[in-house]
Write an enzyme that holds these catalytic residues in place. Structure first.
Site, short mmCIF file in Angstrom:
data_model
loop_
_atom_site.label_atom_id
_atom_site.label_comp_id
_atom_site.label_asym_id
_atom_site.label_seq_id
_atom_site.Cartn_x
_atom_site.Cartn_y
_atom_site.Cartn_z
N GLY A 131 0.84 -1.21 0.00
CA GLY A 131 0.00 0.00 0.00
C GLY A 131 0.87 1.24 0.00
N GLY A 166 2.73 3.51 1.47
CA GLY A 166 3.33 3.66 2.79
C GLY A 166 3.95 5.03 3.01
N ARG A 167 4.18 5.72 1.91
CA ARG A 167 4.76 7.06 2.06
C ARG A 167 4.29 8.00 0.95
NH1 ARG A 167 10.94 6.62 0.05
NH2 ARG A 167 10.71 4.86 -1.36
N GLY A 226 7.69 6.92 6.30
CA GLY A 226 6.77 7.69 5.46
C GLY A 226 7.45 8.78 4.64
N ARG A 263 3.70 13.51 -7.93
CA ARG A 263 3.59 12.72 -9.16
C ARG A 263 2.21 12.92 -9.78
NH1 ARG A 263 5.87 6.84 -7.47
NH2 ARG A 263 3.99 6.80 -6.18
N ARG A 297 -1.84 -0.42 -9.51
CA ARG A 297 -0.77 -1.38 -9.80
C ARG A 297 -1.34 -2.78 -9.97
NH1 ARG A 297 3.47 1.48 -6.69
NH2 ARG A 297 2.55 3.52 -6.34
N ASP A 314 4.04 -4.75 -7.41
CA ASP A 314 3.49 -3.52 -6.83
C ASP A 314 4.07 -2.28 -7.50
OD1 ASP A 314 5.66 -4.83 -5.23
OD2 ASP A 314 5.80 -2.84 -4.35
N ASN A 315 5.05 -2.47 -8.37
CA ASN A 315 5.62 -1.32 -9.09
C ASN A 315 5.24 -1.34 -10.57
OD1 ASN A 315 6.85 -0.40 -6.76
ND2 ASN A 315 8.78 -1.46 -7.16
N ASP A 329 7.22 4.15 -10.18
CA ASP A 329 8.09 3.97 -9.01
C ASP A 329 9.57 3.90 -9.39
OD1 ASP A 329 6.00 4.14 -7.32
OD2 ASP A 329 6.26 2.17 -6.39
P1 AMP Z 1 9.16 0.61 -2.96
O1 AMP Z 1 10.31 -0.31 -2.71
O2 AMP Z 1 9.53 2.06 -2.85
O3 AMP Z 1 8.41 0.30 -4.21
O4 AMP Z 1 8.15 0.38 -1.73
C1 AMP Z 1 7.61 -0.87 -1.38
C2 AMP Z 1 6.62 -0.67 -0.26
O5 AMP Z 1 7.28 -0.12 0.88
C3 AMP Z 1 5.48 0.27 -0.57
O6 AMP Z 1 4.36 -0.17 0.14
C4 AMP Z 1 5.98 1.58 -0.03
O7 AMP Z 1 4.95 2.48 0.26
C5 AMP Z 1 6.70 1.12 1.23
N1 AMP Z 1 7.76 2.06 1.64
C6 AMP Z 1 8.96 2.25 1.02
N2 AMP Z 1 9.68 3.16 1.69
C7 AMP Z 1 8.94 3.57 2.74
C8 AMP Z 1 9.12 4.50 3.81
N3 AMP Z 1 10.25 5.20 3.93
N4 AMP Z 1 8.12 4.65 4.70
C9 AMP Z 1 6.97 3.93 4.60
N5 AMP Z 1 6.74 3.04 3.63
C10 AMP Z 1 7.70 2.86 2.71
MG MG Z 2 6.81 0.88 -5.04
#
Ligand code: AMP
Ligand code: MG
Length: 505
Positions: free
Chosen positions: A104, A106-107, A139, A189, A196, A265-266, A275
Protein backbone atom coordinates in the site's frame (compact mmCIF):
# COMPACT_ATOMS: atom_id res chain seq x y z
CA UNK A 1 -9.23 48.67 0.47
CA UNK A 2 -8.91 46.77 3.70
CA UNK A 3 -6.78 43.69 3.85
CA UNK A 4 -8.09 40.78 5.88
CA UNK A 5 -5.43 39.28 8.09
CA UNK A 6 -5.93 35.51 8.17
CA UNK A 7 -6.13 33.81 11.54
CA UNK A 8 -2.72 32.21 12.20
CA UNK A 9 -4.31 28.74 12.48
CA UNK A 10 -6.40 29.08 9.34
CA UNK A 11 -5.34 26.73 6.53
CA UNK A 12 -3.64 28.54 3.65
CA UNK A 13 -5.83 29.23 0.67
CA UNK A 14 -4.61 28.31 -2.80
CA UNK A 15 -5.33 30.47 -5.76
CA UNK A 16 -3.57 28.52 -8.55
CA UNK A 17 -5.85 25.53 -8.13
CA UNK A 18 -9.11 27.50 -8.03
CA UNK A 19 -9.85 27.23 -11.73
CA UNK A 20 -9.20 23.48 -11.82
CA UNK A 21 -11.92 20.86 -11.89
CA UNK A 22 -10.89 18.70 -8.96
CA UNK A 23 -12.27 15.44 -7.68
CA UNK A 24 -11.26 12.14 -6.14
CA UNK A 25 -13.14 9.40 -7.95
CA UNK A 26 -10.94 6.79 -6.25
CA UNK A 27 -12.40 7.83 -2.90
CA UNK A 28 -15.79 6.62 -4.12
CA UNK A 29 -14.52 3.02 -4.27
CA UNK A 30 -15.26 0.80 -1.25
CA UNK A 31 -13.54 1.75 2.00
CA UNK A 32 -11.41 -1.41 1.85
CA UNK A 33 -9.54 0.03 -1.14
CA UNK A 34 -7.87 2.84 0.81
CA UNK A 35 -7.55 4.73 4.06
CA UNK A 36 -8.21 8.44 4.31
CA UNK A 37 -5.08 10.15 5.57
CA UNK A 38 -3.63 13.63 5.18
CA UNK A 39 0.05 14.41 4.60
CA UNK A 40 2.15 15.07 7.69
CA UNK A 41 3.62 18.57 7.30
CA UNK A 42 7.39 18.54 6.83
CA UNK A 43 9.39 19.99 9.69
CA UNK A 44 11.95 22.75 9.31
CA UNK A 45 12.48 24.87 6.23
CA UNK A 46 11.73 23.84 2.70
CA UNK A 47 12.31 25.12 -0.77
CA UNK A 48 10.82 24.32 -4.12
CA UNK A 49 13.66 22.73 -6.10
CA UNK A 50 11.96 22.49 -9.48
CA UNK A 51 8.69 22.53 -11.35
CA UNK A 52 8.13 20.76 -14.65
CA UNK A 53 6.55 23.28 -17.02
CA UNK A 54 5.42 20.44 -19.31
CA UNK A 55 3.52 18.69 -16.52
CA UNK A 56 2.09 21.98 -15.28
CA UNK A 57 0.68 22.60 -18.73
CA UNK A 58 -0.80 19.07 -18.84
CA UNK A 59 -2.91 20.15 -15.88
CA UNK A 60 -3.61 23.62 -17.32
CA UNK A 61 -1.72 25.23 -14.44
CA UNK A 62 -0.41 28.65 -15.43
CA UNK A 63 3.25 29.10 -14.37
CA UNK A 64 4.10 31.95 -12.06
CA UNK A 65 4.95 32.99 -8.53
CA UNK A 66 1.49 32.09 -7.27
CA UNK A 67 1.83 28.51 -8.51
CA UNK A 68 5.29 28.27 -6.90
CA UNK A 69 3.88 29.38 -3.57
CA UNK A 70 0.91 27.05 -3.71
CA UNK A 71 3.03 24.08 -4.76
CA UNK A 72 5.49 24.80 -1.95
CA UNK A 73 2.64 24.63 0.56
CA UNK A 74 1.07 21.59 -1.10
CA UNK A 75 4.32 19.61 -1.27
CA UNK A 76 5.21 20.53 2.32
CA UNK A 77 1.92 19.03 3.46
CA UNK A 78 0.56 22.38 4.64
CA UNK A 79 -2.15 22.89 2.06
CA UNK A 80 -5.04 20.50 1.49
CA UNK A 81 -5.72 20.01 -2.20
CA UNK A 82 -9.13 21.54 -2.86
CA UNK A 83 -11.82 18.87 -3.19
CA UNK A 84 -9.16 16.20 -2.89
CA UNK A 85 -10.18 13.82 -0.07
CA UNK A 86 -6.59 12.69 0.52
CA UNK A 87 -6.06 8.95 0.89
CA UNK A 88 -3.51 6.14 0.82
CA UNK A 89 -4.26 3.25 -1.54
CA UNK A 90 -4.17 -0.38 -0.40
CA UNK A 91 -2.27 -2.89 -2.52
CA UNK A 92 -0.11 -5.97 -2.24
CA UNK A 93 2.55 -7.39 -4.52
CA UNK A 94 5.15 -9.97 -5.43
CA UNK A 95 8.49 -8.59 -4.28
CA UNK A 96 11.47 -10.41 -5.78
CA UNK A 97 9.15 -13.33 -6.48
CA UNK A 98 7.61 -13.56 -3.01
CA UNK A 99 4.07 -12.54 -2.26
CA UNK A 100 3.67 -9.78 0.33
CA UNK A 101 -0.02 -9.50 1.24
CA UNK A 102 0.01 -6.02 2.72
CA UNK A 103 1.83 -3.17 1.04
CA UNK A 104 0.00 0.00 0.00
CA UNK A 105 0.93 3.65 -0.13
CA UNK A 106 3.33 3.66 2.79
CA UNK A 107 4.76 7.06 2.06
CA UNK A 108 2.70 8.44 -0.79
CA UNK A 109 -0.73 10.01 -0.58
CA UNK A 110 -3.26 10.53 -3.33
CA UNK A 111 -4.04 14.20 -2.66
CA UNK A 112 -6.84 14.33 -5.18
CA UNK A 113 -7.48 14.41 -8.90
CA UNK A 114 -7.71 16.99 -11.63
CA UNK A 115 -10.03 16.60 -14.60
CA UNK A 116 -8.83 18.17 -17.84
CA UNK A 117 -9.89 17.77 -21.47
CA UNK A 118 -7.34 14.93 -21.63
CA UNK A 119 -8.96 13.04 -18.76
CA UNK A 120 -8.51 12.40 -15.07
CA UNK A 121 -5.13 12.87 -13.39
CA UNK A 122 -4.02 11.62 -9.98
CA UNK A 123 -1.94 14.00 -7.87
CA UNK A 124 0.17 11.64 -5.80
CA UNK A 125 2.57 13.06 -3.23
CA UNK A 126 5.55 10.82 -2.44
CA UNK A 127 7.31 11.34 0.88
CA UNK A 128 4.12 12.72 2.43
CA UNK A 129 4.46 11.01 5.82
CA UNK A 130 3.22 7.96 7.65
CA UNK A 131 0.08 6.14 6.52
CA UNK A 132 -1.56 2.94 7.84
CA UNK A 133 0.52 1.08 5.20
CA UNK A 134 3.92 2.41 6.32
CA UNK A 135 4.84 -0.78 8.20
CA UNK A 136 8.24 -0.01 9.77
CA UNK A 137 8.94 2.91 7.41
CA UNK A 138 9.06 6.57 8.27
CA UNK A 139 6.77 7.69 5.46
CA UNK A 140 9.47 9.95 4.05
CA UNK A 141 11.65 10.08 0.94
CA UNK A 142 15.15 11.54 0.75
CA UNK A 143 16.21 14.36 -1.57
CA UNK A 144 18.63 12.03 -3.39
CA UNK A 145 15.98 9.57 -4.54
CA UNK A 146 13.39 12.29 -5.07
CA UNK A 147 15.66 14.14 -7.50
CA UNK A 148 16.19 10.88 -9.37
CA UNK A 149 12.44 10.19 -9.53
CA UNK A 150 11.59 13.77 -10.52
CA UNK A 151 14.19 13.92 -13.29
CA UNK A 152 13.63 10.44 -14.67
CA UNK A 153 9.86 10.88 -14.82
CA UNK A 154 10.31 13.91 -17.02
CA UNK A 155 13.23 12.38 -18.95
CA UNK A 156 11.12 9.33 -19.84
CA UNK A 157 8.30 11.60 -21.00
CA UNK A 158 10.86 13.45 -23.13
CA UNK A 159 11.89 10.12 -24.63
CA UNK A 160 8.25 9.44 -25.49
CA UNK A 161 7.99 6.52 -23.08
CA UNK A 162 4.79 6.13 -21.02
CA UNK A 163 5.47 7.19 -17.45
CA UNK A 164 4.06 8.80 -14.37
CA UNK A 165 4.98 12.49 -14.54
CA UNK A 166 6.42 14.76 -11.89
CA UNK A 167 4.97 18.22 -11.38
CA UNK A 168 7.23 19.51 -8.64
CA UNK A 169 10.01 18.66 -6.22
CA UNK A 170 10.44 20.11 -2.74
CA UNK A 171 13.53 19.86 -0.53
CA UNK A 172 13.26 20.02 3.22
CA UNK A 173 15.64 20.46 6.12
CA UNK A 174 13.78 17.67 7.94
CA UNK A 175 16.35 14.95 8.63
CA UNK A 176 15.63 11.50 7.25
CA UNK A 177 17.57 8.48 8.53
CA UNK A 178 18.89 6.06 5.94
CA UNK A 179 22.47 4.70 5.82
CA UNK A 180 23.29 8.30 6.71
CA UNK A 181 21.18 11.28 7.69
CA UNK A 182 19.81 12.86 4.53
CA UNK A 183 17.60 15.82 3.74
CA UNK A 184 13.97 14.87 3.18
CA UNK A 185 11.95 15.78 0.10
CA UNK A 186 8.61 15.27 -1.59
CA UNK A 187 7.75 14.75 -5.25
CA UNK A 188 4.31 15.45 -6.63
CA UNK A 189 3.59 12.72 -9.16
CA UNK A 190 0.94 13.04 -11.83
CA UNK A 191 -0.56 10.14 -13.79
CA UNK A 192 -3.95 9.04 -15.07
CA UNK A 193 -3.84 6.32 -12.41
CA UNK A 194 -1.45 4.80 -9.89
CA UNK A 195 -3.30 1.45 -9.87
CA UNK A 196 -0.77 -1.38 -9.80
CA UNK A 197 -0.93 -5.10 -10.57
CA UNK A 198 -0.74 -5.42 -6.79
CA UNK A 199 -4.11 -3.68 -6.33
CA UNK A 200 -5.81 -6.70 -7.87
CA UNK A 201 -3.56 -9.16 -6.03
CA UNK A 202 -4.49 -7.53 -2.72
CA UNK A 203 -8.15 -8.46 -3.01
CA UNK A 204 -7.59 -11.78 -4.78
CA UNK A 205 -5.39 -13.22 -2.04
CA UNK A 206 -7.56 -11.79 0.74
CA UNK A 207 -10.45 -13.68 -0.82
CA UNK A 208 -12.37 -10.42 -1.18
CA UNK A 209 -13.15 -11.04 -4.82
CA UNK A 210 -16.18 -8.74 -4.76
CA UNK A 211 -13.74 -5.79 -4.87
CA UNK A 212 -12.10 -6.90 -8.14
CA UNK A 213 -14.87 -5.90 -10.54
CA UNK A 214 -15.27 -2.37 -9.09
CA UNK A 215 -11.51 -1.85 -9.41
CA UNK A 216 -11.60 -2.96 -13.05
CA UNK A 217 -14.72 -0.84 -13.62
CA UNK A 218 -12.92 2.17 -12.18
CA UNK A 219 -10.08 1.79 -14.69
CA UNK A 220 -12.44 1.20 -17.59
CA UNK A 221 -14.90 3.98 -16.73
CA UNK A 222 -12.31 6.65 -16.08
CA UNK A 223 -9.48 5.70 -18.39
CA UNK A 224 -10.47 3.10 -20.96
CA UNK A 225 -14.17 3.68 -21.74
CA UNK A 226 -13.80 2.11 -25.20
CA UNK A 227 -13.30 -1.28 -23.50
CA UNK A 228 -16.99 -1.22 -22.56
CA UNK A 229 -17.75 -2.00 -26.20
CA UNK A 230 -16.21 -5.44 -25.80
CA UNK A 231 -18.34 -8.42 -24.95
CA UNK A 232 -16.00 -9.18 -22.05
CA UNK A 233 -14.64 -5.82 -20.81
CA UNK A 234 -12.50 -7.36 -18.03
CA UNK A 235 -10.80 -9.65 -20.50
CA UNK A 236 -10.29 -6.60 -22.69
CA UNK A 237 -8.70 -4.86 -19.71
CA UNK A 238 -6.27 -7.74 -19.23
CA UNK A 239 -5.57 -7.70 -22.96
CA UNK A 240 -4.90 -3.96 -22.78
CA UNK A 241 -2.50 -4.40 -19.84
CA UNK A 242 -0.62 -7.13 -21.75
CA UNK A 243 -0.32 -5.01 -24.89
CA UNK A 244 0.72 -1.83 -23.07
CA UNK A 245 3.23 -3.69 -20.93
CA UNK A 246 4.74 -5.32 -24.03
CA UNK A 247 5.10 -1.91 -25.66
CA UNK A 248 6.48 -0.36 -22.48
CA UNK A 249 9.20 -2.95 -21.94
CA UNK A 250 10.16 -2.77 -25.64
CA UNK A 251 10.55 0.99 -25.20
CA UNK A 252 12.73 0.48 -22.10
CA UNK A 253 14.98 -2.03 -23.84
CA UNK A 254 15.37 0.27 -26.82
CA UNK A 255 16.81 3.10 -24.72
CA UNK A 256 18.74 0.83 -22.34
CA UNK A 257 16.51 1.63 -19.35
CA UNK A 258 16.65 -0.76 -16.41
CA UNK A 259 13.87 -0.34 -13.87
CA UNK A 260 15.63 -2.16 -11.06
CA UNK A 261 12.63 -3.28 -8.96
CA UNK A 262 10.01 -4.79 -11.24
CA UNK A 263 7.91 -6.09 -8.36
CA UNK A 264 4.22 -6.42 -9.17
CA UNK A 265 3.49 -3.52 -6.83
CA UNK A 266 5.62 -1.32 -9.09
CA UNK A 267 3.80 -2.28 -12.32
CA UNK A 268 1.08 0.02 -13.58
CA UNK A 269 -2.03 -1.61 -15.04
CA UNK A 270 -2.24 1.21 -17.59
CA UNK A 271 1.33 0.51 -18.69
CA UNK A 272 3.23 3.50 -17.37
CA UNK A 273 6.73 3.38 -15.96
CA UNK A 274 6.07 3.59 -12.22
CA UNK A 275 8.09 3.97 -9.01
CA UNK A 276 11.56 5.17 -9.87
CA UNK A 277 14.04 3.77 -7.39
CA UNK A 278 17.36 2.13 -8.23
CA UNK A 279 16.80 2.48 -11.99
CA UNK A 280 19.62 3.10 -14.44
CA UNK A 281 20.34 3.66 -18.11
CA UNK A 282 23.01 1.43 -19.62
CA UNK A 283 26.32 3.17 -20.00
CA UNK A 284 28.45 0.36 -21.46
CA UNK A 285 26.22 -2.20 -23.13
CA UNK A 286 25.95 -5.38 -21.10
CA UNK A 287 22.94 -7.62 -21.65
CA UNK A 288 23.20 -8.85 -18.07
CA UNK A 289 23.57 -5.45 -16.42
CA UNK A 290 22.06 -5.22 -12.91
CA UNK A 291 21.34 -1.61 -11.98
CA UNK A 292 20.03 -2.28 -8.46
CA UNK A 293 22.81 -2.99 -5.99
CA UNK A 294 20.29 -4.80 -3.75
CA UNK A 295 19.36 -7.26 -6.56
CA UNK A 296 22.00 -9.86 -5.73
CA UNK A 297 20.81 -12.54 -8.15
CA UNK A 298 20.05 -10.29 -11.11
CA UNK A 299 16.34 -11.07 -11.11
CA UNK A 300 15.75 -7.65 -12.64
CA UNK A 301 18.81 -7.51 -14.92
CA UNK A 302 18.42 -5.64 -18.22
CA UNK A 303 17.95 -8.77 -20.34
CA UNK A 304 15.47 -10.26 -17.85
CA UNK A 305 12.97 -7.40 -18.04
CA UNK A 306 10.76 -8.87 -20.80
CA UNK A 307 10.52 -12.24 -19.00
CA UNK A 308 9.77 -10.58 -15.69
CA UNK A 309 7.07 -8.46 -17.32
CA UNK A 310 5.47 -11.64 -18.63
CA UNK A 311 5.69 -13.27 -15.20
CA UNK A 312 4.21 -10.16 -13.57
CA UNK A 313 1.36 -10.18 -16.07
CA UNK A 314 0.64 -13.76 -15.11
CA UNK A 315 0.29 -12.56 -11.50
CA UNK A 316 -2.16 -9.89 -12.66
CA UNK A 317 -4.12 -12.41 -14.73
CA UNK A 318 -4.25 -14.82 -11.80
CA UNK A 319 -5.67 -12.08 -9.58
CA UNK A 320 -8.26 -11.20 -12.22
CA UNK A 321 -9.44 -14.80 -12.71
CA UNK A 322 -12.61 -14.42 -10.61
CA UNK A 323 -13.86 -11.65 -12.92
CA UNK A 324 -12.80 -13.26 -16.21
CA UNK A 325 -15.37 -16.04 -15.99
CA UNK A 326 -17.63 -17.52 -13.31
CA UNK A 327 -16.20 -20.95 -14.09
CA UNK A 328 -12.59 -21.12 -12.77
CA UNK A 329 -11.41 -23.48 -15.49
CA UNK A 330 -12.82 -21.35 -18.27
CA UNK A 331 -11.33 -18.25 -16.63
CA UNK A 332 -7.91 -19.93 -16.56
CA UNK A 333 -8.16 -20.95 -20.22
CA UNK A 334 -9.09 -17.39 -21.20
CA UNK A 335 -6.28 -15.85 -19.15
CA UNK A 336 -3.69 -18.28 -20.47
CA UNK A 337 -4.79 -17.65 -24.04
CA UNK A 338 -4.10 -13.95 -23.64
CA UNK A 339 -0.93 -14.36 -21.59
CA UNK A 340 0.55 -16.62 -24.25
CA UNK A 341 0.40 -13.74 -26.72
CA UNK A 342 2.85 -11.68 -24.68
CA UNK A 343 6.11 -12.97 -26.24
CA UNK A 344 4.99 -12.31 -29.80
CA UNK A 345 3.53 -8.91 -28.92
CA UNK A 346 6.73 -7.98 -27.12
CA UNK A 347 8.85 -9.17 -30.05
CA UNK A 348 6.78 -7.13 -32.50
CA UNK A 349 7.04 -3.99 -30.38
CA UNK A 350 10.75 -4.53 -29.78
CA UNK A 351 11.51 -5.14 -33.43
CA UNK A 352 9.59 -2.02 -34.43
CA UNK A 353 11.69 0.02 -32.00
CA UNK A 354 14.94 -1.61 -33.15
CA UNK A 355 14.14 -1.09 -36.84
CA UNK A 356 13.65 2.59 -36.08
CA UNK A 357 16.94 2.69 -34.18
CA UNK A 358 18.74 1.15 -37.16
CA UNK A 359 17.00 3.47 -39.62
CA UNK A 360 15.22 0.60 -41.41
CA UNK A 361 11.91 1.47 -43.00
CA UNK A 362 11.10 -1.81 -44.71
CA UNK A 363 10.42 -5.05 -42.83
CA UNK A 364 13.10 -7.62 -43.64
CA UNK A 365 12.91 -11.30 -42.80
CA UNK A 366 16.33 -11.31 -41.15
CA UNK A 367 15.92 -8.10 -39.15
CA UNK A 368 15.78 -9.86 -35.80
CA UNK A 369 19.00 -11.65 -36.62
CA UNK A 370 20.65 -8.36 -37.62
CA UNK A 371 19.64 -6.84 -34.27
CA UNK A 372 20.77 -9.88 -32.27
CA UNK A 373 24.10 -9.95 -34.07
CA UNK A 374 24.68 -6.29 -33.33
CA UNK A 375 24.14 -6.84 -29.60
CA UNK A 376 26.32 -9.95 -29.71
CA UNK A 377 29.07 -7.81 -31.26
CA UNK A 378 28.60 -5.08 -28.61
CA UNK A 379 28.66 -7.52 -25.69
CA UNK A 380 32.04 -7.48 -23.96
CA UNK A 381 33.40 -4.81 -26.28
CA UNK A 382 32.92 -1.83 -23.92
CA UNK A 383 30.55 -0.04 -26.27
CA UNK A 384 28.50 2.80 -24.80
CA UNK A 385 24.83 2.05 -25.60
CA UNK A 386 23.55 5.60 -26.11
CA UNK A 387 26.61 7.00 -27.86
CA UNK A 388 26.85 4.04 -30.25
CA UNK A 389 23.28 4.27 -31.48
CA UNK A 390 23.43 8.04 -31.79
CA UNK A 391 26.61 7.81 -33.89
CA UNK A 392 25.15 5.00 -35.98
CA UNK A 393 23.02 7.65 -37.71
CA UNK A 394 26.21 8.69 -39.51
CA UNK A 395 26.95 5.17 -40.82
CA UNK A 396 28.22 5.17 -44.40
CA UNK A 397 27.60 1.86 -46.22
CA UNK A 398 30.60 2.59 -48.45
CA UNK A 399 32.88 4.13 -45.82
CA UNK A 400 35.37 3.00 -43.18
CA UNK A 401 33.08 4.17 -40.32
CA UNK A 402 36.05 4.85 -38.06
CA UNK A 403 33.97 6.75 -35.47
CA UNK A 404 31.86 3.63 -35.00
CA UNK A 405 34.42 0.83 -35.20
CA UNK A 406 36.73 2.68 -32.79
CA UNK A 407 34.07 2.32 -30.11
CA UNK A 408 34.72 -1.45 -30.00
CA UNK A 409 37.66 -2.97 -28.13
CA UNK A 410 37.74 -5.42 -31.01
CA UNK A 411 36.74 -3.35 -34.06
CA UNK A 412 36.55 -6.50 -36.19
CA UNK A 413 33.38 -7.43 -34.31
CA UNK A 414 31.85 -4.23 -35.66
CA UNK A 415 33.26 -4.72 -39.16
CA UNK A 416 31.63 -8.12 -39.57
CA UNK A 417 28.26 -6.70 -38.58
CA UNK A 418 28.73 -3.53 -40.65
CA UNK A 419 28.99 -5.58 -43.85
CA UNK A 420 25.53 -7.04 -43.21
CA UNK A 421 24.08 -3.71 -42.13
CA UNK A 422 25.43 -1.99 -45.26
CA UNK A 423 23.89 -4.70 -47.45
CA UNK A 424 20.58 -4.36 -45.62
CA UNK A 425 20.52 -0.57 -46.12
CA UNK A 426 21.40 -0.91 -49.78
CA UNK A 427 18.67 -3.52 -50.24
CA UNK A 428 16.04 -0.99 -49.19
CA UNK A 429 17.77 1.85 -51.08
CA UNK A 430 18.06 3.82 -47.87
CA UNK A 431 18.56 7.56 -48.34
CA UNK A 432 21.39 8.70 -46.00
CA UNK A 433 19.91 12.14 -45.25
CA UNK A 434 16.42 10.90 -44.43
CA UNK A 435 17.86 7.96 -42.51
CA UNK A 436 20.06 10.19 -40.39
CA UNK A 437 17.14 12.43 -39.40
CA UNK A 438 14.89 9.46 -38.64
CA UNK A 439 17.61 7.78 -36.59
CA UNK A 440 18.23 10.93 -34.57
CA UNK A 441 14.53 10.91 -33.69
CA UNK A 442 14.80 7.29 -32.50
CA UNK A 443 18.18 7.37 -30.74
CA UNK A 444 18.40 9.91 -27.92
CA UNK A 445 21.53 11.94 -27.45
CA UNK A 446 20.78 12.64 -23.77
CA UNK A 447 19.71 10.16 -21.11
CA UNK A 448 19.72 10.47 -17.32
CA UNK A 449 22.95 8.67 -16.63
CA UNK A 450 23.64 7.98 -12.97
CA UNK A 451 26.60 10.34 -12.82
CA UNK A 452 24.56 13.25 -14.20
CA UNK A 453 21.94 12.71 -11.51
CA UNK A 454 24.68 12.36 -8.91
CA UNK A 455 26.20 15.76 -9.70
CA UNK A 456 22.78 17.40 -9.47
CA UNK A 457 22.07 15.60 -6.17
CA UNK A 458 25.33 16.72 -4.58
CA UNK A 459 24.69 20.32 -5.61
CA UNK A 460 21.10 20.31 -4.38
CA UNK A 461 22.14 18.76 -1.08
CA UNK A 462 24.45 21.76 -0.76
CA UNK A 463 21.57 24.13 -1.53
CA UNK A 464 22.11 24.82 -5.23
CA UNK A 465 19.29 23.50 -7.44
CA UNK A 466 20.52 24.91 -10.73
CA UNK A 467 21.86 21.57 -11.99
CA UNK A 468 18.54 19.82 -11.38
CA UNK A 469 16.81 22.49 -13.42
CA UNK A 470 19.42 22.37 -16.15
CA UNK A 471 19.06 18.59 -16.47
CA UNK A 472 15.28 18.93 -16.51
CA UNK A 473 15.53 21.27 -19.50
CA UNK A 474 18.09 19.14 -21.37
CA UNK A 475 16.35 15.82 -20.79
CA UNK A 476 12.94 17.11 -21.81
CA UNK A 477 14.22 17.20 -25.43
CA UNK A 478 16.67 14.30 -25.54
CA UNK A 479 16.61 13.82 -29.31
CA UNK A 480 17.72 17.40 -30.08
CA UNK A 481 21.40 18.09 -30.70
CA UNK A 482 21.63 20.93 -28.11
CA UNK A 483 25.26 21.77 -29.01
CA UNK A 484 25.64 23.99 -25.92
CA UNK A 485 25.09 20.95 -23.71
CA UNK A 486 27.15 18.40 -25.64
CA UNK A 487 29.20 17.50 -22.54
CA UNK A 488 26.03 16.02 -21.05
CA UNK A 489 26.12 13.45 -23.86
CA UNK A 490 29.74 12.44 -23.15
CA UNK A 491 31.01 9.13 -21.88
CA UNK A 492 30.59 8.79 -18.12
CA UNK A 493 33.66 9.75 -16.06
CA UNK A 494 35.71 6.98 -14.43
CA UNK A 495 34.12 7.61 -11.02
CA UNK A 496 30.68 6.79 -12.40
CA UNK A 497 31.49 3.07 -12.34
CA UNK A 498 31.81 3.30 -8.54
CA UNK A 499 28.26 4.61 -8.11
CA UNK A 500 25.88 2.20 -6.45
CA UNK A 501 22.15 2.64 -6.38
CA UNK A 502 20.07 0.46 -4.12
CA UNK A 503 16.53 0.14 -2.79
CA UNK A 504 17.35 2.66 -0.05
CA UNK A 505 15.37 5.75 -0.87
P1 AMP B 1 9.16 0.61 -2.96
O1 AMP B 1 10.31 -0.31 -2.71
O2 AMP B 1 9.53 2.06 -2.85
O3 AMP B 1 8.41 0.30 -4.21
O4 AMP B 1 8.15 0.38 -1.73
C1 AMP B 1 7.61 -0.87 -1.38
C2 AMP B 1 6.62 -0.67 -0.26
O5 AMP B 1 7.28 -0.12 0.88
C3 AMP B 1 5.48 0.27 -0.57
O6 AMP B 1 4.36 -0.17 0.14
C4 AMP B 1 5.98 1.58 -0.03
O7 AMP B 1 4.95 2.48 0.26
C5 AMP B 1 6.70 1.12 1.23
N1 AMP B 1 7.76 2.06 1.64
C6 AMP B 1 8.96 2.25 1.02
N2 AMP B 1 9.68 3.16 1.69
C7 AMP B 1 8.94 3.57 2.74
C8 AMP B 1 9.12 4.50 3.81
N3 AMP B 1 10.25 5.20 3.93
N4 AMP B 1 8.12 4.65 4.70
C9 AMP B 1 6.97 3.93 4.60
N5 AMP B 1 6.74 3.04 3.63
C10 AMP B 1 7.70 2.86 2.71
MG1 MG C 1 6.81 0.88 -5.04
Amino acid sequence: MTATIPHPDAPPVSTSFEALTTDNAYARLADDCFTRVAPTPLEGDHRLVAISPDTASLLDLPPGEELNQDLTQLLAGNLPFPGGEALAMAYAGHQFGHYVPQLGDGRAILLGQVRTDEGLWDLHLKGAGITPYSRAGDGRAVLRSSIREFLCSEAMAGLGIPTTRALALLASTEEVYRERIEPGATVLRVAPSHIRFGHFEYFYYRNEHHHLAPLADYLIDHHLPHLREFEEPYLALLDHAIQRTAELIAAWQAVGFCHGVMNTDNMSVLGHTLDYGPFGFLDTYDAHHICNHSDHHGRYAYDQQPYIAHWNLSCLAQAMLPILDPDPETAAVKATGYLDTFPSRYDAAYLARMRAKLGLTVHGRDDRQLVDELFAAMQGNSVDFTIFFRTLAGFDPDGANTALRDQFINPKAFDAWAVKYAARLQAERSDPVARRAAMHAANPKYVLRNHLAEVAIKQSEAGDDSEVNKLLAILSRPYDEQPDHATYADYPPAWASQLEVSCSS
